[in-house]
Scaffold this motif. Structure first.
Motif, short mmCIF file in Angstrom:
data_model
loop_
_atom_site.label_atom_id
_atom_site.label_comp_id
_atom_site.label_asym_id
_atom_site.label_seq_id
_atom_site.Cartn_x
_atom_site.Cartn_y
_atom_site.Cartn_z
N VAL A 1 0.84 -0.70 -0.04
CA VAL A 1 0.42 0.43 -0.07
C VAL A 1 0.98 1.28 -0.09
O VAL A 1 1.94 1.40 0.90
CB VAL A 1 -0.91 0.10 1.37
CG1 VAL A 1 -1.59 1.24 1.43
CG2 VAL A 1 -1.70 -1.12 1.24
N ARG A 2 0.92 1.52 -0.78
CA ARG A 2 2.17 2.79 -1.02
C ARG A 2 0.65 4.48 -0.77
O ARG A 2 0.09 4.72 -0.72
CB ARG A 2 1.57 3.38 -2.52
CG ARG A 2 2.83 2.37 -3.05
CD ARG A 2 3.33 2.63 -4.72
NE ARG A 2 3.86 1.76 -5.27
CZ ARG A 2 4.26 2.00 -6.40
NH1 ARG A 2 4.19 2.65 -7.34
NH2 ARG A 2 4.99 0.93 -6.71
N LYS A 3 1.86 5.10 0.20
CA LYS A 3 1.04 6.22 0.95
C LYS A 3 1.06 7.32 -0.29
O LYS A 3 2.37 8.64 -0.82
CB LYS A 3 1.99 6.77 1.99
CG LYS A 3 1.47 8.07 2.54
CD LYS A 3 2.28 8.59 3.80
CE LYS A 3 1.83 9.62 4.56
NZ LYS A 3 2.85 10.15 5.74
N ARG A 4 -0.35 8.29 -0.36
CA ARG A 4 -0.04 9.63 -1.00
C ARG A 4 0.41 10.25 -0.27
O ARG A 4 0.57 11.25 0.17
CB ARG A 4 -1.51 9.81 -1.87
CG ARG A 4 -1.85 9.16 -2.67
CD ARG A 4 -3.79 9.37 -2.76
NE ARG A 4 -3.92 8.68 -3.71
CZ ARG A 4 -5.22 8.68 -4.76
NH1 ARG A 4 -5.60 9.72 -4.49
NH2 ARG A 4 -5.55 7.92 -5.59
N VAL A 5 1.82 10.98 -1.46
CA VAL A 5 2.53 12.26 -0.68
C VAL A 5 1.74 13.87 -1.58
O VAL A 5 1.54 13.81 -3.11
CB VAL A 5 3.84 11.76 -1.53
CG1 VAL A 5 4.72 13.72 -0.51
CG2 VAL A 5 3.98 10.96 -0.68
N SER A 6 1.84 14.91 -1.84
CA SER A 6 1.34 16.28 -2.25
C SER A 6 2.04 16.28 -2.95
O SER A 6 3.54 16.50 -2.38
CB SER A 6 0.52 16.56 -1.14
OG SER A 6 1.14 17.36 -0.27
N ASP B 1 4.34 19.06 -0.49
CA ASP B 1 5.05 17.91 0.39
C ASP B 1 6.08 18.08 -0.16
O ASP B 1 7.30 17.65 0.04
CB ASP B 1 4.66 16.62 1.04
CG ASP B 1 3.53 17.04 1.87
OD1 ASP B 1 3.23 18.32 2.23
OD2 ASP B 1 2.60 16.40 2.07
#
Length: 228
Positions: free
Chosen positions: A189-194, A197
């Motif tokens: 599960v990949r974390k979403r990074v804006s 950031d």
């Protein structure tokens, strides 16, 4: 039938819309001579006056339970016949064929019974039109075929595209390869990074180093030392 004469006279001379009016020659069953009268048709009431513009009619004929028939006595003549017991017959005459036909049609359509028949016929036509529209709407409904339990076999000679999206529970990898479900790695599960950031973490330091490099490059250089 009891009729209020005052109300009847007031209705005859009122501004109520007139269905048809004009001069006609009238005679009864007893006398043989015709008398010229001004007739006014309002609904199912046929008023006749001595002359045009009179306030009170000479008489009125209620057009219910009667028929409009041609006569052979005079040219362009017809009669109003009441078929009830003791009913009278009124003989009318015009001066032209078109006028006679128009008067006969207007008088035949003036009775309440005729209006009731017309309403029933219009209701029948409306029901038929609604039934036809419902049948056409039902014919336009498309039937969705049931879902197939087994996957379709691709046609012979068609190559398999490994990038095609497959449904849940299916596999597109060849058995034994590293993409097969037996050898596939568990999905991470990949974390979403804006973007903000990412820019703060990496973009700003790069810009700062680039600004320092440009400042150093554009700084005035000291004159070279001359050795004696």
């Amino acid at each position: 039938m009891k009729i209020n004469e005052k109300n009847l006279c007031a209705f005859a001379s009122s501004a109520t819309p007139v269905d048809r009016e004009g001069w006609l020659d009238l005679r009864g069953e007893v006398g043989k001579s015709y008398q010229r009268r001004w007739f006014t048709l309002k609904g199912n009431l046929l008023f006749y006056f001595d002359k045009k513009g009179d306030k009170e009619p000479v008489g009125v004929i209620i057009l219910e339970g009667c028929t409009i028939e041609l006569t052979e006595e005079e040219s362009y003549s017809f009669k109003i016949v009441f078929h009830c017991e003791g009913g009278r017959t009124y003989f009318l005459c015009t001066n032209a064929q078109a006028s006679m036909e128009a008067w006969m049609k207007a008088l035949a359509c003036a009775s309440y019974d005729y209006m009731k028949l017309m309403v029933a016929e219009l209701q029948r036509q409306l029901d038929e039109a609604q039934a036809e529209e419902a049948a056409e709407a039902a014919a336009l409904v498309t039937i969705t075929p049931p879902e197939e339990k087994e996957p379709k076999v691709p046609p012979r000679g068609q190559r398999h595209n490994p990038f095609n999206k497959v449904a849940d529970g299916e596999t597109k990898a060849v058995p034994g390869s590293r993409h097969h479900k037996e050898n596939a790695r568990p999905e991470v599960v990949r974390k979403r990074v804006s973007f903000r950031d990412i820019h703060t973490a990496f973009g700003r330091p790069v810009l700062a180093h680039r600004a320092q490099w440009r400042a150093a490059r554009n700084a005035p250089q000291p004159p070279p030392l001359i050795q004696l």
